[in-house]
Design an enzyme around this catalytic site. Structure first.
Site, PDB file in Angstrom:
ATOM      1  N   LYS A   7      37.605  -7.276 -22.041  1.00 14.40           N
ATOM      2  CA  LYS A   7      38.148  -8.559 -22.475  1.00 14.40           C
ATOM      3  C   LYS A   7      38.021  -8.715 -23.991  1.00 14.40           C
ATOM      4  O   LYS A   7      37.004  -8.323 -24.553  1.00 14.40           O
ATOM      5  CB  LYS A   7      37.344  -9.669 -21.767  1.00 14.40           C
ATOM      6  CG  LYS A   7      37.901 -11.057 -21.936  1.00 14.40           C
ATOM      7  CD  LYS A   7      36.972 -12.109 -21.345  1.00 14.40           C
ATOM      8  CE  LYS A   7      35.841 -12.460 -22.298  1.00 14.40           C
ATOM      9  NZ  LYS A   7      35.108 -13.679 -21.925  1.00 14.40           N
TER      10      LYS A   7
ATOM     11  N   LYS B  35      24.613 -11.547 -19.079  1.00 15.59           N
ATOM     12  CA  LYS B  35      23.849 -11.835 -20.297  1.00 15.59           C
ATOM     13  C   LYS B  35      22.365 -11.639 -20.085  1.00 15.59           C
ATOM     14  O   LYS B  35      21.666 -11.107 -20.944  1.00 15.59           O
ATOM     15  CB  LYS B  35      24.144 -13.257 -20.784  1.00 15.59           C
ATOM     16  CG  LYS B  35      25.559 -13.416 -21.283  1.00 15.59           C
ATOM     17  CD  LYS B  35      25.708 -14.575 -22.242  1.00 15.59           C
ATOM     18  CE  LYS B  35      27.086 -14.524 -22.899  1.00 15.59           C
ATOM     19  NZ  LYS B  35      27.480 -15.803 -23.479  1.00 15.59           N
TER      20      LYS B  35
ATOM     21  N   LYS C 212      34.700 -12.006 -29.217  1.00 17.44           N
ATOM     22  CA  LYS C 212      34.070 -11.871 -30.530  1.00 17.44           C
ATOM     23  C   LYS C 212      32.823 -10.988 -30.443  1.00 17.44           C
ATOM     24  O   LYS C 212      32.563 -10.161 -31.311  1.00 17.44           O
ATOM     25  CB  LYS C 212      33.713 -13.262 -31.053  1.00 17.44           C
ATOM     26  CG  LYS C 212      32.941 -13.198 -32.351  1.00 17.44           C
ATOM     27  CD  LYS C 212      33.296 -14.316 -33.296  1.00 17.44           C
ATOM     28  CE  LYS C 212      32.406 -14.204 -34.505  1.00 17.44           C
ATOM     29  NZ  LYS C 212      33.038 -14.608 -35.730  1.00 17.44           N
TER      30      LYS C 212
HETATM   31  P1  AMP Z   1      35.205 -18.781 -25.718  1.00 15.50           P
HETATM   32  O1  AMP Z   1      35.862 -18.414 -27.004  1.00 15.50           O
HETATM   33  O2  AMP Z   1      34.556 -17.628 -25.018  1.00 15.50           O
HETATM   34  O3  AMP Z   1      34.357 -20.030 -25.795  1.00 15.50           O
HETATM   35  O4  AMP Z   1      36.399 -19.161 -24.718  1.00 15.50           O
HETATM   36  C1  AMP Z   1      37.222 -20.272 -24.944  1.00 15.50           C
HETATM   37  C2  AMP Z   1      38.357 -20.279 -23.954  1.00 15.50           C
HETATM   38  O5  AMP Z   1      39.197 -19.133 -24.159  1.00 15.50           O
HETATM   39  C3  AMP Z   1      37.921 -20.198 -22.491  1.00 15.50           C
HETATM   40  O6  AMP Z   1      38.812 -20.986 -21.736  1.00 15.50           O
HETATM   41  C4  AMP Z   1      38.086 -18.750 -22.133  1.00 15.50           C
HETATM   42  O7  AMP Z   1      38.365 -18.566 -20.772  1.00 15.50           O
HETATM   43  C5  AMP Z   1      39.296 -18.350 -22.984  1.00 15.50           C
HETATM   44  N1  AMP Z   1      39.220 -16.928 -23.393  1.00 15.50           N
HETATM   45  C6  AMP Z   1      38.278 -16.341 -24.170  1.00 15.50           C
HETATM   46  N2  AMP Z   1      38.516 -15.024 -24.327  1.00 15.50           N
HETATM   47  C7  AMP Z   1      39.675 -14.781 -23.645  1.00 15.50           C
HETATM   48  C8  AMP Z   1      40.474 -13.608 -23.410  1.00 15.50           C
HETATM   49  N3  AMP Z   1      40.143 -12.425 -23.938  1.00 15.50           N
HETATM   50  N4  AMP Z   1      41.590 -13.728 -22.656  1.00 15.50           N
HETATM   51  C9  AMP Z   1      41.950 -14.930 -22.119  1.00 15.50           C
HETATM   52  N5  AMP Z   1      41.248 -16.061 -22.291  1.00 15.50           N
HETATM   53  C10 AMP Z   1      40.134 -15.997 -23.047  1.00 15.50           C
END
Ligand code: AMP
Ligand code: TRP
Length: 335
Positions: free
Chosen positions: A192, A112, A195
């Site tokens: 990955k 970032k 959003k």
């Molecule tokens: P975030 O939406 O980035 O705050 O992530 C929330 C949770 O979802 C965290 O535990 C991340 O590790 C998991 N996470 C987010 N994106 C992915 C993805 N593409 N695949 C697997 N886990 C994800």
């Protein structure tokens, strides 16, 4: 009994990446681990520039999505981080124990910050706040996706350092709980699902919207013609089958791909049906919450009460061990 804590950024609605990587697991764990805590981490979401009105809307959207996905406020505490000020208080304490170099080495920080002209110190401190989130509840098990493993290593180091310095086995060393779907790739099949990369399928998308996204999604790049045999192990659509389809369907898709029995479109159609099966009840629950929005507020208020009670007890003990409790008249000459 293990104590479960996890957090999620208020990025609006859930997508199938954070749902499969983390939230689906939360919904299962709340049954086996009474007293689990799930937090919408709004203080984490302000490390970049943002619009307060958008943040407000996204906190709401995330809380509603989590309830729609199956978080049950009678089983687990669902709350917003800024409703429990002790998170930032413990975070300050932990900054005094965290080596700057450990923070500069975090992959997420490097990614970032490399795109920024002026780096806010809060971006560097992000994982310290995350450690505080977890340790405030003395949680030892943290259901997350693979991308959070490094942050949890730091949380373990912090717990260990605090314990060593203040002579107590007070904080447990929290471990990640990963799922078989610990890393869901985006529809481009390249990075990955996230959003910020615009490669997601939202949990609340309609059947047609899901199809519109699956249709052009990346499959095995070596499978150019329908008659080419495919390799399920490199195909993102097959990975999604493993997450959404029944075992027989997964085995069938595997065989049909390898023998070129199905074209990729056939395979995607079956996946869409499996996804619609799992996601329709979630969408229905979200609609019910739209009709009764007070239920979202009630859940957050009750979750914050539960969280504050645990947090204030932890802070009382932590201040005590650290010499930060109420000032008393000295009984010796240390001062
Ligand atoms: P975030 O939406 O980035 O705050 O992530 C929330 C949770 O979802 C965290 O535990 C991340 O590790 C998991 N996470 C987010 N994106 C992915 C993805 N593409 N695949 C697997 N886990 C994800
Ligand atoms: N950093 C996590 C993410 O981006 C969100 C998070 C903040 C978190 N605090 C947490 C996750 C505590 C688990 C535990 O996904």
């Amino acid at each position: 009994m293990a104590r479960i804590f996890s957090g999620i950024q208020p990025s609006g609605e859930l997508h199938i990446g954070n749902y499969l990587g983390a939230v689906k697991n939360w919904v299962q764990l709340q049954d086996t681990h009474p007293g689990a805590l799930f937090c919408v981490v709004d203080y984490h979401a302000i490390t970049g520039s943002y619009d307060p009105a958008v943040l407000r809307a996204r906190r709401w959207g995330m809380a509603k999505s989590l309830l729609a996905a199956g978080i049950d406020p009678t089983k687990a505490a669902l709350f917003v981080q800024s409703d429990v000020p002790a998170h930032t208080e413990l975070s300050w304490i932990f900054t005094t124990l965290t080596p700057l170099g450990d923070l500069e080495r975090q992959t997420q920080f490097k990614d970032k910050s490399s795109k920024m002209e002026s780096i806010p110190a809060g971006l560097l401190m992000y994982p310290v706040l995350q450690s505080a989130d977890i340790l405030l509840y003395r949680a030892d098990s943290v259901p997350v996706g693979e991308d959070q493993i490094q942050h949890l290593e730091l949380a373990r180091d912090t717990a260990r350092k605090w314990n060593a310095k203040f002579g107590q086995e007070y904080f447990p060393e929290p471990k990640p709980l990963l799922t078989p779907t610990r890393r869901i790739m985006g529809l481009d099949g390249q990075s990955k699902m996230s959003k910020s990369l615009g490669n997601t399928i939202g949990l609340m998308e309609t059947d047609d919207e899901i199809w519109a996204k699956l249709r052009p999604a990346m499959t095995d790049p070596q499978r150019v013609r329908k008659t080419d045999a495919g390799r399920p192990e490199v195909c993102n659509i097959f990975q999604l089958h493993k997450a959404f389809s029944r075992a027989e369907t997964v085995a069938h898709a595997d065989a049909q791909c390898r023998t070129a029995g199905w074209g990729c479109m056939d395979c995607k159609k079956v996946l869409q049906e499996s996804m619609v099966q799992e996601l329709t009840p979630i969408r229905r629950r979200a609609e019910a919450l739209d009709a009764e929005p007070q239920r979202v507020l009630d859940a957050l208020a009750s979750g914050a009460n539960t969280a504050r009670a645990i947090a204030s007890e932890t802070m009382r003990e932590v201040r005590g061990y650290m010499g930060l409790d109420a000032v008393t008249i000295p009984t010796d000459t240390l001062a």
